[in-house]
Design an enzyme around this catalytic site. Structure first.
Site, short mmCIF file in Angstrom:
data_model
loop_
_atom_site.label_atom_id
_atom_site.label_comp_id
_atom_site.label_asym_id
_atom_site.label_seq_id
_atom_site.Cartn_x
_atom_site.Cartn_y
_atom_site.Cartn_z
N HIS A 48 -4.09 -5.63 1.37
CA HIS A 48 -3.57 -6.16 2.70
C HIS A 48 -4.95 -7.31 2.94
CE1 HIS A 48 -5.85 -2.22 3.01
NE2 HIS A 48 -4.66 -1.24 2.39
N CYS B 242 1.12 -1.27 0.24
CA CYS B 242 -0.43 0.43 0.15
C CYS B 242 0.69 1.66 -0.14
CB CYS B 242 -1.21 0.29 1.33
SG CYS B 242 -2.35 0.64 0.67
#
Lengths: 459, 242
Positions: B194, B94
């Site tokens: 994630h 991310c």
């Protein structure tokens, strides 16, 4: 007349929602009323003699509001409240459906996301903010963004309204201290907190599992904590810009804790045996007493009301099922889960544990947070563990990497609880740790009702 | 000392918004279960990445934290480039992935230089790409299925020197347009997923581990593990909608 008719429409819609298993039955009627009459909430709030209190923040909203309601009712006041954790606009309006016209004071639990607009409508006499933790990251990607929303809401308070906030939360406090809030704090003896970890080696990663990312709101430098009660709460200062947190005007000192059942607090010089364990409940209690005091209720009157306090909805609640004692607690983010796990691990009666993680909208659809919760501590319990919820399979993986493959993995709530009962010694308590909708599912399976029957208690 | 594998968790105190700790834990346990000795080292601001690290993990943080970290992180450019030259595997997730690229352009048009370890640029887009992701990955010659959850406002475009880690069948991936997700350049890997991504995708974790352990194993395949719970969780995640 019109308001009475609207309230009746709302009541019928609530029954329909419960019947159709759409939700806990508390939001639909309010949404309907909001659609028909957008001014309903503002008008009913304005009609309260003693005004309304709004409770918001990440954790502890429901319990704090519920404690405050108990305190106010013990003073003989009629309270209008949304009492089931239904805290979006529809649920807030429901506080006034079925409430008799003569309510004296409102206690409204309001979701952080909609707080600014609800504050602007309700114009509360007092706003209390509990804390800001990482939670529902798919809705609120940044805790700082949530703190900023809470500040916007606080700025919309009428000039003579009171702002009460958690002085132990550096992110929250720094974001609104210039607005002159009344603070509250908790002082607790150190007890180790989250599972300690070494720096690598045979241990786990070199950071406490449920610590929050902590940096100064002003300059971004990492904060230094000199006192820590739980997760990101305590006393902190910034070595970059010199910002320093403060101790609130209202202080609860934790004298002793007794696992799931109770804790002894010294609160505004009153000794209080709170029938709820956990340091988070010390925060909820001091918040409620602070609000009551600011409304003019003497602390000893507030604390004696809290001695009788019973949680009405499953943030932490005891239930009997098949003659077995169950203890239900809501977990929804690393900070709250850490305190619940600590309570479970310090209560010798616990004979089996269910961890039920679901990922519906109301839970937060991203369940990554379970990897930051201190399940390493939970698996050290010798009791059998059942993984449940819609994400039971993922929960099992989390527990495996924490150190123990769960004994049973079961998405069906009734089957999960039964599996725990079978594996639990006859006199043991079954501790159920569940996310919001997993909790509703368990209650429906056990009590046969998604609703919590607390609506009967309004007004 | 004497560890077979050193896992470096960069800024674990600050870049850990989305369960990034789970990625460290998955690599650590999966190596230990195979009998390797593992050291996990936390490296924060002002501290050096130790020589000889097998894996460096860089997670995501909030915008404010990432901004504050910027100078420290950019100072690590030479250090990390040197580690990569010695074979260290670097994984960015991310925000950490965005940092690995050449450039990040924020919503108000401010450009920030990245580490330049992957040829990629990220620009703030309209709205966030949020939801479950299903994809097929190809990493160092192995194909496998990938599941996770994405939540990012940046849109990443890869240059010719980087190839995507995966192709999405569900979800936005790098930019919501070209179907690519993540990036690979040599031993540097970035992803938006994630979940955290390694516990749910043990084949991905083992691909990273195999390369990171190659100084010890000579690049041999790793012994297989009983991945029953991981496989069931992965299969369940595959059945979910966006």
């Amino acid at each position: 007349m019109i308001d009475a008719a609207l309230a009746a429409v709302g009541g019928a819609a609530g029954a329909f929602s419960r019947f159709a298993h759409l939700g806990s039955g508390t939001s639909l009627p309010g949404r309907l009323v909001n659609r028909i009459d957008p001014g309903f909430l503002a008008r009913r709030a304005a009609s309260l003699d003693q005004g309304a209190v709004i409770v918001s923040g990440t954790n502890g909203k429901t319990t704090t509001a519920s404690m405050l309601r108990s305190i106010l009712q013990a003073q003989g006041l009629a309270v209008a409240a949304n009492t089931s954790g239904a805290n979006l606009p529809g649920g807030v309006v429901s506080a006034f459906l079925g409430a008799r016209q003569g309510a004296d004071v409102g206690v409204l639990e309001v979701d952080e996301g909609v707080l600014p607009s609800v504050v602007a409508e309700v114009l509360p006499r007092l706003l209390v903010l509990t804390n800001v933790f990482r939670d529902q990251l798919d809705r609120f990607p940044e805790p700082e963004g949530v703190a900023a929303r809470l500040r916007i809401a606080a700025e919309r308070l009428p000039a003579d309204s009171i702002l009460v906030a958690n002085a132990d939360d550096p992110l929250l406090w720094a974001s609104l201290e210039d607005l002159g809030p009344v603070g509250f704090s908790v002082l607790a003896p150190p007890d180790g907190g989250a599972t300690p970890r070494g720096r690598g080696g045979a241990g786990a990663p070199a950071i406490a599992a449920d610590a929050e990312p902590e940096s100064c709101l002003r300059c971004g430098t990492g904060l230094v904590f000199t006192r820590r009660t739980m997760a990101g709460l305590g006393s902190a200062h910034c070595e970059g810009c010199g910002w320093t947190s403060t101790i609130g005007r209202y202080v609860a000192r934790l004298v002793s804790r007794a696992g799931l059942e109770a804790s002894v607090l010294e609160l505004c010089e009153e000794l209080l045996t709170l029938p709820l364990g956990g340091i988070h409940n010390a925060y909820n209690a001091v918040a409620a007493v602070a609000v009551a005091a600011e409304l003019g209720i003497a602390p000893h009157r507030a604390t004696s009301a809290l001695e009788m306090f019973h949680p009405r909805f499953g943030r932490a609640e005891e239930l009997l099922f098949d003659d077995r004692q169950l203890w239900l607690a809501l977990i929804k983010n690393p900070a709250g889960a850490g305190t619940v796990i600590r309570d479970v691990c310090t209560d010798r009666r616990v004979g089996a544990v269910v961890v039920a993680i679901s990922d519906n909208d109301a839970d937060g659809r991203d369940v990554s947070w379970i990897w930051d919760a201190d399940f390493e501590r939970l698996v050290q319990l010798e009791a059998p563990i059942v993984a449940g919820g819609t994400r039971a399979a993922e929960t099992a993986v989390r527990l495996k990497y924490a150190g123990r493959i769960p004994d049973v993995v079961e998405t069906d709530p009734l089957a999960a609880v039964r599996a725990a009962i079978i594996s639990c010694p006859p006199d043991g308590v079954i501790a159920i740790l569940a996310t919001y909708t997993a909790m509703l599912d368990v209650r429906e399976a056990l009590v046969g009702d998604r609703s919590t029957r607390v609506e009967d208690d309004i007004a | 000392m004497g560890a077979d594998l050193v896992i470096v968790h960069l800024y674990p105190d600050l870049l850990r918004t989305y369960g990034d700790r789970g990625n460290v834990l998955a690599l650590q346990r999966r190596a230990e279960w195979r009998g390797f000795r593992v050291d996990v080292v936390a490296v924060s601001r002002g501290e050096r990445v130790p020589r000889g690290a097998g894996v460096v993990l860089l997670g995501g943080g909030t915008d404010r934290v990432q901004e504050a970290l910027g100078p420290d992180l950019r100072d690590r450019g030479p250090e990390l480039a040197e580690a990569v030259g010695e074979g260290t595997v670097v994984l960015g997730v991310c925000g950490g992935y965005q940092f690995l690229g050449n450039l990040y352009v924020s919503a108000d048009g401010v450009s920030t230089e990245g580490l330049g370890l992957i040829e990629a640029e990220t620009r703030a887009g309209k709205g966030r790409l949020v939801g479950r992701v299903g994809a097929t990955a190809e990493l160092w010659g192995n194909r496998f299925d990938l599941v996770g959850f994405e939540n990012h406002g940046g849109r990443t475009t890869l240059g010719p020197g980087a190839r995507p880690l995966a192709r999405v069948r569900m979800g936005g991936g790098n930019n919501g347009l070209d179907g690519s997700e993540g990036a690979v350049r040599g031993s540097v890997v970035g992803t938006y997923l994630h979940g955290p991504v390694f516990p749910l995708n043990p084949q991905f974790a083992d691909g990273i581990l195999k390369r990171a352990l190659s100084p010890v194993t000579g690049g041999d395949d790793l012994q297989s593990l009983d991945d029953g719970p991981e496989e069931r969780a992965h299969e369940h995640a595959r059945t979910l909608h966006r």
